[in-house]
Motif scaffolding. Structure first.
Motif, PDB file in Angstrom:
ATOM      1  N   GLY A  36      95.944  43.964  -0.081  1.00  0.00           N
ATOM      2  CA  GLY A  36      96.233  42.741   0.048  1.00  0.00           C
ATOM      3  C   GLY A  36      95.768  41.408   0.090  1.00  0.00           C
ATOM      4  N   ALA A  37      96.317  40.162  -0.391  1.00  0.00           N
ATOM      5  CA  ALA A  37      95.598  39.091  -0.234  1.00  0.00           C
ATOM      6  C   ALA A  37      95.251  38.682   0.292  1.00  0.00           C
ATOM      7  CB  ALA A  37      97.623  38.479  -0.753  1.00  0.00           C
ATOM      8  N   ASN A  46     107.681  52.721   5.616  1.00  0.00           N
ATOM      9  CA  ASN A  46     108.296  53.872   6.593  1.00  0.00           C
ATOM     10  C   ASN A  46     107.724  54.980   5.619  1.00  0.00           C
ATOM     11  OD1 ASN A  46     108.496  54.645   8.315  1.00  0.00           O
ATOM     12  ND2 ASN A  46     111.378  54.259   8.184  1.00  0.00           N
ATOM     13  N   LYS A  47     106.991  55.843   6.618  1.00  0.00           N
ATOM     14  CA  LYS A  47     107.242  57.796   5.564  1.00  0.00           C
ATOM     15  C   LYS A  47     108.174  58.128   5.812  1.00  0.00           C
ATOM     16  CE  LYS A  47     102.535  58.592   8.373  1.00  0.00           C
ATOM     17  NZ  LYS A  47     101.655  58.725   8.440  1.00  0.00           N
ATOM     18  N   TYR A  66     102.781  51.264  -1.366  1.00  0.00           N
ATOM     19  CA  TYR A  66     102.485  49.756  -0.174  1.00  0.00           C
ATOM     20  C   TYR A  66     103.975  49.048  -0.304  1.00  0.00           C
ATOM     21  CZ  TYR A  66      97.545  50.733   0.638  1.00  0.00           C
ATOM     22  OH  TYR A  66      95.651  51.372   0.961  1.00  0.00           O
ATOM     23  N   GLU A  67     104.159  48.069   0.115  1.00  0.00           N
ATOM     24  CA  GLU A  67     105.410  47.148   0.568  1.00  0.00           C
ATOM     25  C   GLU A  67     104.883  46.339  -0.402  1.00  0.00           C
ATOM     26  OE1 GLU A  67     106.214  45.847   4.325  1.00  0.00           O
ATOM     27  OE2 GLU A  67     106.569  47.775   5.197  1.00  0.00           O
ATOM     28  N   GLU A  68     106.041  45.597  -1.664  1.00  0.00           N
ATOM     29  CA  GLU A  68     105.535  44.082  -2.261  1.00  0.00           C
ATOM     30  C   GLU A  68     104.866  43.660  -1.646  1.00  0.00           C
ATOM     31  OE1 GLU A  68     105.868  44.925  -5.365  1.00  0.00           O
ATOM     32  OE2 GLU A  68     106.492  46.471  -5.444  1.00  0.00           O
ATOM     33  N   ALA A  73     104.392  35.791   1.433  1.00  0.00           N
ATOM     34  CA  ALA A  73     102.198  36.309   1.657  1.00  0.00           C
ATOM     35  C   ALA A  73     101.132  35.559   1.671  1.00  0.00           C
ATOM     36  CB  ALA A  73     102.796  37.548   1.670  1.00  0.00           C
ATOM     37  N   ALA A  74     101.979  35.415   0.569  1.00  0.00           N
ATOM     38  CA  ALA A  74     100.773  34.334  -1.134  1.00  0.00           C
ATOM     39  C   ALA A  74     100.609  32.907  -0.391  1.00  0.00           C
ATOM     40  CB  ALA A  74     101.495  34.450  -2.265  1.00  0.00           C
ATOM     41  N   SER A  75      99.130  32.606  -0.478  1.00  0.00           N
ATOM     42  CA  SER A  75      98.280  31.234   0.028  1.00  0.00           C
ATOM     43  C   SER A  75      99.138  30.352  -1.208  1.00  0.00           C
ATOM     44  CB  SER A  75      97.438  31.851  -0.327  1.00  0.00           C
ATOM     45  OG  SER A  75      96.555  31.657  -1.013  1.00  0.00           O
TER      46      SER A  75
END
Length: 458
Positions: A36-37, A46-47, A66-68, A73-75
């Motif tokens: 992660g960032a 989700n499983k 992992y979710e994209e 989400a990026a700084s």
């Protein structure tokens, strides 16, 4: 019992020894591994639902991805606060453009070989004689009788070259004389073509058969000679009409056939020895596979009918020999000795009591084709060289001579009884792979070599 050492800790698989590492090194390594960032832990998808097997919401369990990362989400440091950044996701792109791009083949991928359209061309000087008969008619104007019973003609080994046939551009893989009369000759080649030749009169090329896209491995006439079946590396077996050149039927299991044999007693059925260790039995009338013999452990090389076609013998790269009842997929005899090599070509003896096999250790071995299927230890024919090729082996119609090709370009002749080599002819400067005796003549033999040249000897 050995001690675990200072500070060692037990874990389910044994023990873990203590390692000394500085605090700063540990933190640095830990940070590098963290997904992660910005050091934030990435969320998994989700499983999914355990009861759903495929499609949306299918169970992924511990294999959930992992979710994209989304742009938010990026700084800001990473992208710069003023610039707008557009990130295109594959899923979005596919929705806008439903036609997926064509998949390019990697260097090692094979294109799926589709069956090519079959064509045949008559290339002889005249298709019909003055009575309107085609080349299927057995000629009567010769000094040799080609029909009826074959009298007690004694065979001799040939001495001189009488004709050379040239059409193929690559190696000859198999040659077959027309059953009974031998007035026609069929040749198959690695150039994917099959050719029909005249044995008498002009000795010309009569008809070509095209339709395979890769090397033709084997050909076999039905007992009347009106049809023949071919097998090729393009994974297809095809049934052809000898007179018109029409392709009557196509068969494939998706695997490469190495050898094909039509059952002389029921000409509408044939056996095919495959690269995937199986022997398949096809019915040419329905086009269906009717039986599967699956006991070999390697690609099947030879199929030989015996015992009035009620049984057949097969050999394979697994260095074994198996005998079968026709139509019953369980071997009645299995021979695999430590000294055996893989046997790549075979020929039945005219008496019906023996089968000769070209063994990969530079010899021809003989097995009885009656109840016992034992090796005849007294009969071993040596003096030729096989060296990685699969030269054909052929027995003269009177059963007294046995002949074989050779990787040095020779064709060799042995006495059946004494196993002594009579002589060898330098037939080519390339390996001689195909050898067949004329069914009616005393000393005529055809050879085919790696360069695609057929030579007729007398």
């Amino acid at each position: 019992m050995a001690g675990y050492g200072k500070g060692a800790g037990r874990v389910p698989t044994g023990f873990a020894a203590e390692t000394f590492i500085s605090e700063s090194s540990f933190r640095e390594g830990h940070r590098a591994l963290e997904p992660g960032a910005n050091g934030k832990k990435r969320k998994r998808e989700n499983k999914g639902d355990l009861s759903v097997v495929s499609g949306a919401g299918a169970y992924k369990g511990p294999w959930a991805r992992y979710e994209e990362e989304r742009p938010d989400a990026a700084s800001d440091e990473e992208f710069g606060s003023d610039e707008e950044v557009e990130i295109v996701y594959e899923e979005d792109e596919l929705e806008d453009n439903p036609t997926a791009p064509t998949k390019k083949l990697a260097g090692t991928d094979y294109a799926d070989t589709e069956a090519a359209s079959e064509t045949s061309e008559f290339v002889g000087s005249q298709q019909y004689d003055y009575q309107g008969r085609t080349y299927m008619h057995v000629p009567n104007d010769l000094d040799i009788k080609l029909t009826g019973e074959r009298d007690d003609i004694k065979n001799f080994h040939p001495k001189k070259l009488i004709h050379t046939y040239k059409y193929h551009t690559k190696s000859i893989t198999q040659v077959r004389f027309f059953p009974g009369s031998g007035h026609l000759l069929l040749s198959a080649s690695a150039d994917s073509k099959i050719a029909l030749w005249d044995t008498y009169h002009q000795r010309e090329l009569l008809r070509t058969f095209s339709g395979h896209t890769k090397s033709v491995n084997d050909i076999d006439f039905n007992p009347s000679g009106t049809q023949f079946v071919s097998a090729s590396y393009d994974r297809y077996m095809k049934l052809w009409d000898t007179e018109t050149g029409k392709c009557l039927n196509k068969f494939t299991s998706g695997k490469t056939p190495h050898v094909v044999r039509i059952n002389p007693s029921s000409p509408h059925e044939f056996l095919a020895g495959m690269a995937d260790k199986k022997i398949l039995q096809y019915d040419t009338r329905s086009g269906e596979m009717v039986q599967e013999y699956d006991h070999h452990l390697g690609p099947v090389n030879t199929i030989t009918f015996c015992d009035e076609d009620r049984r057949f013998v097969t050999t394979s790269d697994d260095k074994s020999l198996r005998a079968w009842e026709y139509g019953i997929p369980v071997p009645i005899k299995f021979i695999a000795e430590p000294y055996m090599f893989s046997m790549v070509r075979s020929s039945p003896h005219p008496s019906g009591k023996y089968i000769a096999f070209q063994s990969s250790d530079n010899q021809i071995t003989v097995y009885s084709s009656t109840d016992k299927f034992r090796q005849n230890r007294k009969k071993s024919y040596r003096g030729h060289n096989v060296a990685g090729y699969a030269p054909d082996v052929a027995i003269s119609p009177d059963g007294q001579l046995i002949s074989s090709g050779d990787s040095g370009g020779y064709v060799c002749f042995w006495d059946w009884k004494t196993c002594k080599m009579y002589h060898k002819i330098q037939a080519s400067d390339a390996p001689v792979l195909a050898v067949q005796w004329h069914p009616r003549e005393t000393s005529k033999v055809i050879t085919g070599d790696l360069n695609g040249v057929l030579k007729y000897w007398d």
